[in-house]
Structures are given as C-alpha cells and as structure tokens.
Design a protein around this motif. Structure first.
Motif, short mmCIF file in Angstrom:
data_model
loop_
_atom_site.label_atom_id
_atom_site.label_comp_id
_atom_site.label_asym_id
_atom_site.label_seq_id
_atom_site.Cartn_x
_atom_site.Cartn_y
_atom_site.Cartn_z
N LYS A 304 25.61 -4.89 24.16
CA LYS A 304 26.05 -3.51 23.97
C LYS A 304 27.45 -3.30 24.54
CE LYS A 304 24.67 1.25 24.98
NZ LYS A 304 23.74 2.12 25.73
N GLY A 306 29.76 -5.46 24.51
CA GLY A 306 30.73 -6.31 23.81
C GLY A 306 30.87 -7.70 24.38
N ASN A 335 23.15 -7.12 17.07
CA ASN A 335 23.80 -5.83 17.26
C ASN A 335 25.15 -6.00 17.94
OD1 ASN A 335 23.93 -2.93 17.25
ND2 ASN A 335 23.43 -2.96 19.41
N CYS A 338 27.62 -7.50 15.46
CA CYS A 338 28.05 -6.50 14.48
C CYS A 338 29.03 -5.52 15.11
CB CYS A 338 26.84 -5.75 13.94
SG CYS A 338 25.80 -6.73 12.82
N ARG A 339 28.82 -5.16 16.36
CA ARG A 339 29.75 -4.27 17.04
C ARG A 339 31.14 -4.88 17.16
NH1 ARG A 339 27.88 -0.22 20.85
NH2 ARG A 339 25.69 0.29 20.50
N LYS A 340 31.19 -6.21 17.28
CA LYS A 340 32.47 -6.90 17.40
C LYS A 340 33.08 -7.22 16.03
CE LYS A 340 33.26 -9.96 20.54
NZ LYS A 340 34.19 -9.24 21.43
N THR A 367 19.59 -3.39 11.60
CA THR A 367 20.79 -3.72 12.38
C THR A 367 21.77 -4.51 11.53
OG1 THR A 367 19.56 -3.73 14.47
CG2 THR A 367 21.63 -4.96 14.42
N GLY A 371 25.44 -3.38 10.03
CA GLY A 371 26.62 -4.18 10.38
C GLY A 371 27.36 -4.69 9.16
#
Length: 450
Positions: A304, A306, A335, A338-340, A367, A371
C-alpha cells in the motif's frame, strides 16, 4: 485448485516468484480468544420452524397450550415446556409470559421448571426499553421467590440480552447490581461488556467501568487489553494502542501475536510502512513468532505504501518460515504493483498464484481488472472481465466504475452498457448505483467531445 485457462495464460509474460516445495505446510485460519463463553444453558432450544402461538392474547395462548398438552401422548418434558414458553414470549409482554408460565405449572403438575425456564423470561425482560429496569427486576424477584437465586449464567444472560437490545448502559447497571449481591460475573461476561462499551462509548468511559469493577475483584486480563487495543487501533489512535501495550506488560501479561497484528493493521491503515516493519521487529525481539496474518498484514502495508520490492522480500521470508502464501498475500502484492503502474507484473503473479495451488478470489480479479484499466490496458482488462463473467464473479464498485469509464473514453459505449447489464444481472451493484455511474460517465464523455 484447477488449471489456468488459455485466456489467462495469454495475459502472462513473466514469472515473478519461484514455486515453493510441493509439500508446502498447511495452515489454519488465525484465531484468538475473544471472550466468547462456552455454550450455556439459557433455556433456548433449536430454532422453531413454526410458532404455535399466532396471537399475543393470553387466553388464546392458554387454549393453544391446553390443546397441545392434551393431544400429546407422553407428558410434556422440560424441553417442550421451555420451547413453548419461548415461542409465546417472542410475541407477548413480560407480564403475560409470567402468567402463561404460571398457567403451565398449574395445569401440568408434573412440570418442574428449572433455572433455564426463568432465564427465558429474563431474556425477554431485557428487550423492554425501560431505563428503570423494572421488568428485569420483576423477573429476577420472580426467580428468587421461587427458590432460584441468580448465578453467573443469570448475569451473563441479562448482560448479553440487554446489549443485543441496544441497552448497554442498562447492562452496566445490571452487572454492578448483581455484583453487589455477590453474583460477580465471570471473565467472559465482563469482557463481552467491555467490547460492547468499546464499540459505543469513548475510551474514558470504558476505563471508568474497568476501574469500578476492580472493587468487585474483576481485573482486566489479556483479552480485555486486546479488545481495547483493537478498538483504538481501528480508530487510528496508534499512540494510545502502544500505551495500552505498555500497560498490559506492566500488569504482567505478555502481548501475543494477535495484539501485534492489530497494531500492525492500524499502521497499515495510516500507510506507515516503517512503523509496520518496526512492529515486526519488536514482536520478534520479544520472542513472539509471526504467523500468516502477520506476514499478510506486513505485505499489505508495504504494498500500500508503494514498497513492493520490500513486500516481495517478506514473501520469500514467510515461505522460509513455513507460511504458505494465500489469496490475501498475492492480492496485496498485485494491488501494490498496480498502484506503481505495473499491471502486467500483477497479472504475472496470477499465473504464479495458480501454479502454487492458490485459487484467486473475486477480490483478486477485481484488483487486476481495476489495475489493467487504470494502466490503459483495456483489451487485457476485457479478457479478464470475460473470465469473471464466465465464473459468475461480481464486480466491485471500483473495478466496475473504472471499466465503464475506460470503455466510454475509448468510444465503446455499447460495451459499457453491456457491463452495466452484467453488473445488474450479477447483483454486483444496485440498479441505481450502476446506472448513475454509467450515465454520469456517458454524459462526461459526450461533453468532452468537440
């Protein structure tokens, strides 16, 4: 757990983690003492499929009971009497239930009520919204007058029934009154009430109750502290949670894995990766062995924040420590990737996840779908969406909204409406919610066009 379909395999480009040994250790779901008491005889029987009493009228109830008693070949035993009393109590007033109780005794000389019978009346009296507790005291006095003095089970039933009816303050009052009469509740009842207070009252009120109950010989134990720590950690008050851990140790208790996992979860909610790792180091320094939940929480928190590479490092460590990664582990890593912006790397984990015998769930697919759409990989996202449809999986709000917006921006309005149809058909979202999201997106796209 099943083979990966060719359409999923086509999404995968790389392998990110090695396959663990085939004889990977099994693990049980994390459990912790919550203060739930062992089964008690409260007079309740199995759920009745049919209530023989269709009217709360006492005269009608007596007639029904007399009919049942005379039509039964064998005399009614305690279980049947209790079941009938409970059925009538579900629709009547306390006074009428007591009158019905007396009628049973009068018409059935062989019926010898036990404490469990009176507890049915007590549970009913606790549902009456009366701050004076008149009905509760009425039943307690009725018990005493018939030779049954309240015991710990009586206190437990009264406290739980009052709390379940939303009368927490009254439950506190009853516990104090019972304790004054030498009916001191046990730790199960005490911790149950502490948990209810934590949910509905400020911490100072909870502490006041705990301090007051010490005069009756009831002191907080590990479960009590854990309940309070869980409450403050969920409210993101980690400073108070840490202070409670120090207080717990001063009282002679050793924090267990559940306590540390709770604090770790709190730091994850605040996206404080360094503090999450520090909790792990502290628990290891104090000789507390991390469990699967610990590693999953750690991986979730780091992902979360990163710090996906650090999260992967702990993935290897947990395997070495004998904890097999599950769908929570992999979904947390996906997750984070995908955030990165590395949605393809997240999809690669799907391949590894299934190769290791771990079945992805709806959260995993949602998720990845979210993404892929955010990463402008619409076609791959649609492939994944097709798999979800095939397996009857529901779309969550985020993945549905992202997929619909991506399709509309790509000029594929008809496809967006098809996704809307599936969301409604699968009951992923309410009709109104799904429609409003779609219509707002369509209007926004039309407005943006020259």
């Amino acid at each position: 757990m099943g083979k990966m379909s060719p359409s999923v395999r086509s999404l995968v480009s790389t392998s990110l983690i090695k396959k663990p040994p085939s004889s990977s250790p099994s693990h049980k779901p994390h459990t912790h003492l919550t203060g739930k008491p062992p089964p008690q005889n409260s007079g309740k029987t199995q759920t009745q499929t049919h209530n023989p009493f269709t009217s709360p009228n006492l005269s009608d109830a007596k007639r029904v009971f007399n009919s049942i008693a005379t039509s039964t070949r064998n005399p009614l035993d305690l279980r049947r009497h209790n079941a009938l009393l409970q059925s009538y109590a579900a629709i009547s007033t306390v006074n009428d239930s007591i009158a019905f109780f007396n009628h049973m005794i009068k018409t059935q000389p062989a019926f010898s009520p036990e404490r469990s019978t009176y507890h049915i009346l007590l549970a009913q009296s606790c549902t009456v919204p009366d701050q004076t507790l008149q009905s509760v005291h009425q039943v307690l006095n009725f018990m005493v007058n018939n030779g049954f003095h309240p015991d710990k089970v009586t206190t437990d039933i009264a406290v739980r029934s009052l709390c379940l009816a939303g009368h927490v303050d009254e439950a506190v009052q009853v516990m104090k009154q019972m304790a004054l009469k030498s009916t001191v509740p046990d730790a199960y009842t005490y911790n149950f009430l502490v948990k209810c207070l934590c949910k509905s009252r400020v911490l100072s009120t909870v502490r006041g109750f705990i301090d007051e109950m010490k005069s009756f010989g009831l002191k907080p134990d590990l479960v009590t502290f854990t309940i309070m720590i869980d409450n403050v950690a969920n409210s993101k008050n980690l400073r108070e949670a840490t202070r409670l851990v120090d207080e717990l140790e001063k009282e002679g208790f050793k924090p267990d894995c559940y306590v540390y996992n709770t604090i770790m979860k709190g730091y994850c909610m605040l996206s404080k990766g360094n503090e999450v790792v520090q909790v792990l180091k502290e628990m290891q320094a104090k000789g507390v062995e991390p469990d699967l939940v610990t590693y999953n929480t750690l991986i979730f928190g780091l992902s979360k924040c990163g710090r996906v590479m650090d999260a992967k490092k702990y993935l290897w460590i947990m395997v070495e420590m004998g904890h097999f990664p599950d769908e929570v582990t992999y979904t947390s890593l996906m997750n984070g990737l995908c955030r990165k912006g590395d949605a393809l790397g997240a999809v690669a984990l799907l391949s590894e996840m299934q190769a290791q015998g771990c079945r992805p769930n709806e959260c995993t697919y949602n998720t990845l779908l979210h993404g892929l759409c955010k990463g402008r990989l619409l076609e791959k996202g649609l492939e994944l969406y097709g798999l979800m449809k095939k397996d009857g999986m529901k779309l969550d709000t985020a993945s549905y909204g992202t997929l619909v917006r991506t399709l509309c921006r790509a000029g594929r309005i008809a496809d967006a409406y098809e996704v809307f149809d599936y969301a409604v058909e699968s009951k992923s979202l309410t009709n109104v919610s799904a429609y409003l999201t779609l219509e707002a997106t369509v209007k926004q796209v039309k407005k943006a066009r020259p």
